[in-house]
Write an enzyme that holds these catalytic residues in place. Structure first.
Site, mmCIF file in Angstrom:
data_model
loop_
_atom_site.group_PDB
_atom_site.id
_atom_site.type_symbol
_atom_site.label_atom_id
_atom_site.label_comp_id
_atom_site.label_asym_id
_atom_site.label_seq_id
_atom_site.Cartn_x
_atom_site.Cartn_y
_atom_site.Cartn_z
ATOM 1 N N GLU A 159 0.835 -1.203 0.000
ATOM 2 C CA GLU A 159 0.000 0.000 0.000
ATOM 3 C C GLU A 159 0.869 1.253 0.000
ATOM 4 O O GLU A 159 1.958 1.279 0.567
ATOM 5 C CB GLU A 159 -0.946 -0.038 1.211
ATOM 6 C CG GLU A 159 -1.980 -1.151 1.024
ATOM 7 C CD GLU A 159 -3.016 -1.243 2.144
ATOM 8 O OE1 GLU A 159 -4.114 -1.736 1.865
ATOM 9 O OE2 GLU A 159 -2.739 -0.838 3.277
ATOM 10 N N CYS A 172 3.578 8.463 1.369
ATOM 11 C CA CYS A 172 4.088 7.476 2.318
ATOM 12 C C CYS A 172 4.280 6.166 1.548
ATOM 13 O O CYS A 172 3.311 5.588 1.061
ATOM 14 C CB CYS A 172 3.063 7.334 3.433
ATOM 15 S SG CYS A 172 3.503 6.125 4.663
ATOM 16 N N CYS A 179 6.152 -6.995 7.154
ATOM 17 C CA CYS A 179 7.310 -6.641 7.976
ATOM 18 C C CYS A 179 7.641 -7.840 8.847
ATOM 19 O O CYS A 179 6.740 -8.505 9.341
ATOM 20 C CB CYS A 179 6.978 -5.426 8.853
ATOM 21 S SG CYS A 179 8.400 -4.822 9.795
ATOM 22 N N CYS A 183 6.106 -5.267 16.158
ATOM 23 C CA CYS A 183 5.653 -4.205 17.071
ATOM 24 C C CYS A 183 4.177 -4.469 17.386
ATOM 25 O O CYS A 183 3.374 -4.666 16.465
ATOM 26 C CB CYS A 183 5.856 -2.836 16.433
ATOM 27 S SG CYS A 183 7.585 -2.581 15.948
ATOM 28 N N CYS A 186 1.151 -2.478 15.727
ATOM 29 C CA CYS A 186 1.200 -2.189 14.285
ATOM 30 C C CYS A 186 0.520 -3.288 13.482
ATOM 31 O O CYS A 186 0.833 -4.469 13.636
ATOM 32 C CB CYS A 186 2.662 -2.039 13.863
ATOM 33 S SG CYS A 186 2.863 -1.865 12.082
ATOM 34 N N CYS A 412 -1.100 5.748 9.580
ATOM 35 C CA CYS A 412 0.139 5.107 9.993
ATOM 36 C C CYS A 412 -0.106 3.804 10.730
ATOM 37 O O CYS A 412 -0.895 3.758 11.663
ATOM 38 C CB CYS A 412 0.854 6.044 10.949
ATOM 39 S SG CYS A 412 2.408 6.587 10.351
HETATM 40 N N1 SAH Z 1 9.043 0.109 10.035
HETATM 41 C C1 SAH Z 1 9.347 1.484 10.133
HETATM 42 C C2 SAH Z 1 8.534 2.360 9.207
HETATM 43 C C3 SAH Z 1 7.075 2.016 9.012
HETATM 44 S S1 SAH Z 1 6.004 2.276 10.371
HETATM 45 C C4 SAH Z 1 9.182 1.944 11.560
HETATM 46 O O1 SAH Z 1 8.675 1.198 12.382
HETATM 47 O O2 SAH Z 1 9.620 3.052 11.845
HETATM 48 C C5 SAH Z 1 5.743 4.050 10.367
HETATM 49 C C6 SAH Z 1 5.358 4.621 11.720
HETATM 50 O O3 SAH Z 1 4.018 4.248 12.103
HETATM 51 C C7 SAH Z 1 6.232 4.121 12.858
HETATM 52 O O4 SAH Z 1 6.586 5.167 13.716
HETATM 53 C C8 SAH Z 1 5.321 3.156 13.556
HETATM 54 O O5 SAH Z 1 5.749 2.930 14.851
HETATM 55 C C9 SAH Z 1 4.005 3.866 13.456
HETATM 56 N N2 SAH Z 1 2.836 3.031 13.698
HETATM 57 C C10 SAH Z 1 2.715 1.709 13.476
HETATM 58 N N3 SAH Z 1 1.472 1.290 13.807
HETATM 59 C C11 SAH Z 1 0.798 2.376 14.249
HETATM 60 C C12 SAH Z 1 -0.553 2.584 14.685
HETATM 61 N N4 SAH Z 1 -1.412 1.602 14.700
HETATM 62 N N5 SAH Z 1 -0.894 3.845 15.047
HETATM 63 C C13 SAH Z 1 -0.003 4.852 14.966
HETATM 64 N N6 SAH Z 1 1.256 4.716 14.531
HETATM 65 C C14 SAH Z 1 1.654 3.491 14.175
HETATM 66 FE FE1 SF4 Z 2 7.441 -3.227 11.174
HETATM 67 FE FE2 SF4 Z 2 5.212 -1.999 11.981
HETATM 68 FE FE3 SF4 Z 2 7.262 -2.301 13.668
HETATM 69 FE FE4 SF4 Z 2 7.488 -0.572 11.617
HETATM 70 S S1 SF4 Z 2 6.055 -0.409 13.334
HETATM 71 S S2 SF4 Z 2 9.021 -2.095 12.309
HETATM 72 S S3 SF4 Z 2 6.275 -1.663 10.037
HETATM 73 S S4 SF4 Z 2 6.035 -3.953 12.772
#
Ligand code: SAH
Ligand code: SF4
Length: 434
Positions: A159, A172, A179, A183, A186, A412
């Site tokens: 996406e 973006c 991934c 996390c 996420c 995000c």
């Molecule tokens: N993997 C990289 C980049 C993609 S995630 C990273 O983790 O930095 C982009 C941003 O979205 C990151 O700061 C991540 O922590 C945040 N993010 C992920 N899931 C989210 C959610 N459900 N609500 C708000 N931010 C989120």
């Molecule tokens: Fe991967 Fe989501 Fe963690 Fe970014 S925030 S490193 S996309 S699992």
């Protein structure tokens, strides 16, 4: 682990394979809601996996096996043109011409490259393709945010999100399908399919957005100063520092002055904290850096961003302090997702101020974007503002990110490919009919 990191960033490697966890217990592959994880004193919390047990996807070559000129650096394109029969003496000039067609004018049909002799256009068409990912669906949110689902070679999908604002337009983009990291807040991290995107697939996301927004210049028309895609953030699906070389090459193409020409300060790479690769972001790409910080103690960050167990806060902050070229005009952005009752207290805010001392930083507060089945809730507006106030009084610029495109799940951390969603719903149907 190190092998995994270097394999993931190795260009010739088409697979990322998460190592099996030392313990075979299935429990450890499951996501444990934060509340349970923190209250549990047992192994679930300390042993929660850094990576998930993903299914890796082989990378298939472009249709007909012809090399794709999109995504090649200038040097790579030069070698490719020579290999296809371009005389060495002409190669640099030919690269310049093709480059301008593809990246300045947005032309991907060799026949329209009218300053090239017909024979040469034929030679190009016989030897190369110019391909970007194919847009499968486009959704437009009430607030103007656009989400594209795009298909890459092999039929997998990622996406891409375009966020228009009054003074800028941010694209973006994704660096991986899914991934490998886990996390716990996420949605992308729950996707079981993972593959590194090629440089072509990364640059291609910028190109297809420009196609859709009709942003390529028209010959003879005055130069348009306001750009629709004025900024690119590597904040879509995937961990960009696990696909370093392809991300770097793609960003070099996007920054090249004779093409898309986005300045290096208009590109931000966001990482969950792959410490050994952080310095390379400055030296080899030169773009801005964002760190997904999200917690002020190792205990909490271990649960939210499990890669913290590999590279804990102290090591991450040290890498930020040492970040080449960091200064007040090139500050590091610390992203901080606001999770109700988890990381949003005043004590957290004060601790954050202490941790960031000495680092030119700004803090981006992200109200948690909820997704179906998410184990967290968004902090209240009051909490978020109280948190922001403390940082502001300590001298930090602290924008609270307005959630965009929530109605189309474009915010995000909500990105997850439709193939995966489909696969899940297929499974549901299957198990319901068994
Ligand atoms: N993997 C990289 C980049 C993609 S995630 C990273 O983790 O930095 C982009 C941003 O979205 C990151 O700061 C991540 O922590 C945040 N993010 C992920 N899931 C989210 C959610 N459900 N609500 C708000 N931010 C989120
Ligand atoms: Fe991967 Fe989501 Fe963690 Fe970014 S925030 S490193 S996309 S699992």
């Amino acid at each position: 682990w190190k092998r995994l990191a270097s394999a993931a960033s190795n260009k010739s490697t088409s697979l990322i394979k998460a190592p099996r966890q030392p313990t075979g217990a299935l429990l450890f592959y499951l996501r444990i809601p934060y509340s349970k994880a923190l209250t549990q004193t047992g192994p679930a919390m300390t042993n929660a996996p850094i990576t998930q047990d993903v299914l890796t996807i082989p990378r298939k070559a472009a249709e007909g096996d012809k090399p794709n000129l999109v995504g090649m650096t200038r040097d790579q394109m030069r070698y490719a043109l020579i290999a296809a029969g371009t005389p060495e003496k002409q190669a640099k000039m030919r690269v310049g011409q093709v480059w301008q067609w593809v990246y300045h004018w947005g032309v991907r049909d060799f026949d329209r490259m009218t300053n090239l002799a017909k024979d040469y256009r034929t030679l190009l068409a016989e030897n190369f393709v110019l391909e970007v990912p194919q847009v499968v669906t486009r959704q437009i949110s009430e607030d103007g945010t656009r989400k594209y689902l795009v298909r890459i070679n092999g039929g997998h999908e990622v996406e891409v999100v375009y966020i228009p604002e009054t003074d800028r337009g941010t694209l973006c983009i994704s660096s991986q399908v899914g991934c490998t990291l886990t996390c716990s807040f996420c949605h992308t991290g729950t996707q079981k399919l993972v593959r590194n995107l090629t440089a072509a697939e990364i640059v291609g996301q910028v190109m297809l957005a420009r196609d859709d927004l009709n942003e390529w210049p028209t010959p003879g028309a005055p130069k348009v100063e306001v750009r629709l895609v004025s900024n690119v953030v590597l904040m879509g699906m995937g961990e960009p520092l696990y696909n370093f070389e392809n991300v770097r090459d793609a960003m070099k193409v996007v920054m090249d002055n004779e093409g898309i020409a986005l300045g290096r300060r208009r590109i931000t790479l966001s990482t969950s904290g792959v410490v050994p690769e952080i310095a390379r972001t400055a030296t080899e790409i030169g773009c801005l850096l964002a760190i997904s910080f999200h917690a002020t103690t190792d205990a909490v960050r271990d649960v939210l961003v499990p890669i913290n167990k590999k590279w804990p806060l102290e090591e991450l902050l040290e890498a930020c302090r040492a970040y080449p070229g960091v200064s007040n005009s090139r500050r590091i952005t610390f992203e901080y997702v606001m999770l109700d009752g988890v990381n949003d207290t005043k004590e957290d805010a004060h601790r954050l101020v202490e941790l960031l001392r000495g680092i030119p930083a700004k803090v981006n507060l992200i109200p948690f974007n909820e997704w179906p089945g998410a184990p967290y809730k968004r902090s209240s507006g009051n909490r978020i503002h109280a948190f922001a106030d403390i940082l502001y009084h300590a001298g930090y610029a602290t924008p609270i990110r307005t959630p965009r495109g929530e109605d189309i799940m474009a915010a995000c951390g909500q990105l997850k490919s439709a193939t995966e969603k489909q696969r899940k719903s297929d499974q549901k149907v299957k198990s319901a009919t068994l």
